[in-house]
Design a protein around this motif. Structure first.
Motif, PDB file in Angstrom:
ATOM      1  N   UNK A   3       0.829  -1.205   0.000  1.00 15.46           N
ATOM      2  CA  UNK A   3       0.000   0.000   0.000  1.00 15.46           C
ATOM      3  C   UNK A   3       0.866   1.259   0.000  1.00 15.46           C
ATOM      4  N   UNK A   4       1.921   1.264   0.801  1.00 15.60           N
ATOM      5  CA  UNK A   4       2.812   2.420   0.868  1.00 15.60           C
ATOM      6  C   UNK A   4       3.502   2.662  -0.464  1.00 15.60           C
ATOM      7  N   UNK A   5       4.008   1.598  -1.082  1.00 10.63           N
ATOM      8  CA  UNK A   5       4.686   1.748  -2.360  1.00 10.63           C
ATOM      9  C   UNK A   5       3.758   2.261  -3.442  1.00 10.63           C
ATOM     10  N   UNK A   6       2.540   1.743  -3.461  1.00 11.58           N
ATOM     11  CA  UNK A   6       1.552   2.194  -4.438  1.00 11.58           C
ATOM     12  C   UNK A   6       1.224   3.667  -4.231  1.00 11.58           C
ATOM     13  N   UNK A   7       1.037   4.066  -2.971  1.00 13.79           N
ATOM     14  CA  UNK A   7       0.731   5.465  -2.664  1.00 13.79           C
ATOM     15  C   UNK A   7       1.863   6.378  -3.103  1.00 13.79           C
ATOM     16  N   UNK A   8       3.097   5.968  -2.891  1.00 19.12           N
ATOM     17  CA  UNK A   8       4.228   6.810  -3.270  1.00 19.12           C
ATOM     18  C   UNK A   8       4.333   6.947  -4.788  1.00 19.12           C
ATOM     19  N   UNK A   9       3.955   5.907  -5.529  1.00 20.45           N
ATOM     20  CA  UNK A   9       3.939   6.014  -6.983  1.00 20.45           C
ATOM     21  C   UNK A   9       2.889   7.014  -7.448  1.00 20.45           C
ATOM     22  N   UNK A  10       1.720   7.014  -6.791  1.00 18.53           N
ATOM     23  CA  UNK A  10       0.673   7.984  -7.129  1.00 18.53           C
ATOM     24  C   UNK A  10       1.138   9.396  -6.786  1.00 18.53           C
ATOM     25  N   UNK A  11       1.767   9.559  -5.630  1.00 20.88           N
ATOM     26  CA  UNK A  11       2.268  10.872  -5.234  1.00 20.88           C
ATOM     27  C   UNK A  11       3.374  11.373  -6.163  1.00 20.88           C
TER      28      UNK A  11
END
Length: 246
Positions: A178-186
């Motif tokens: 979840x964290x990695x996915x969020x950072x890609x979106x950011x």
């Protein structure tokens, strides 16, 4: 900071000694008169009051303190009042990863006041500014959002445990994913394009996504944010039982 003084049940003393006050009670406590004890008006005069109360507008707080909000774009400090700013951080401030929303002020804050408010909350994460009428939706998305995301994370881990993964590893893997996915979106990637990059025709991701759509997860998550937004508005009105029948 060389020292920290903790005051219990001494709100007036704390306000008298502070230049910036953080109002972090329940909206109901505001209605019960937490800012109306003798001497509070004088203690607040000319100071910056930062409110993180869910669903509670600046006008509502002014009404509770002074009896009525200021009309037009009069400067509160020039009128002998405090300057109130509505803010909504979230629980990730504990690890300095909050998403904090600051409501635009009318009249606008001075450059020094705006810089101070932004500086304070950028110490605990990311900051953005929005018009006041968007704050209840921001409260639902950012303030309540960690609970919604935690539930989804827990559900992903539950599914992995059901398929044989140990609980501790499943939880760590779900959180990191979840964290990695969020950072890609950011970093600028659109969620829909990111989803498509992972989803190959006939693959396991496509099957899992179909199960989510069959379960109306997208609609349920969107509805939960809308429901929390409405509840925030009702809390700000001083209502109780805000999650009851509508």
């Amino acid at each position: 900071m060389s020292s920290l003084t903790i005051l219990r049940k001494q709100n007036l003393k704390g306000v008298q000694e502070a230049d910036v006050i953080l109002l972090g009670c329940k909206p109901k406590n505001l209605k019960d008169g937490i800012l109306r004890e003798p001497g509070m008006l004088e203690a607040l005069q000319g100071k910056l009051l930062l409110s993180i109360l869910a669903g509670t507008s600046v006008e509502s707080i002014e009404g509770q303190i002074y009896g009525s909000p200021l009309s037009g774009d009069k400067d509160p400090v020039a009128e002998g009042r405090c300057r109130i700013v509505r803010v909504m951080p979230n629980t990730a401030s504990l690890i300095r990863r909050s998403m904090t929303v600051i409501a635009d002020s009318n009249p606008p804050l001075s450059s020094s006041q705006a810089a101070l408010v932004t500086w304070l909350f950028s110490r605990i994460g990311r900051v953005t500014n929005l018009p006041p009428y968007m704050m209840d939706a921001a409260t639902a998305l950012c303030g309540s959002g960690p609970a919604f995301i935690a539930l989804i994370l827990e559900a992903m881990a539950d599914g992995a445990v059901a398929m044989g993964l140990p609980r501790a590893e499943a939880q760590t893997m779900a959180a990191q994913t979840m964290q990695g996915t969020a950072e890609m979106v950011l970093s600028g990637q659109h969620p829909a394009l990111l989803r498509e990059q992972v989803c190959t025709p006939g693959g396991c991701t496509a099957g899992g996504l179909q199960a989510l759509e069959d379960g109306k997860v997208r609609a349920s998550v969107a509805t939960c944010v809308r429901t929390a937004s409405v509840a925030a508005t009702r809390l700000g009105r001083g209502e109780e039982g805000v999650n009851g029948p509508r």
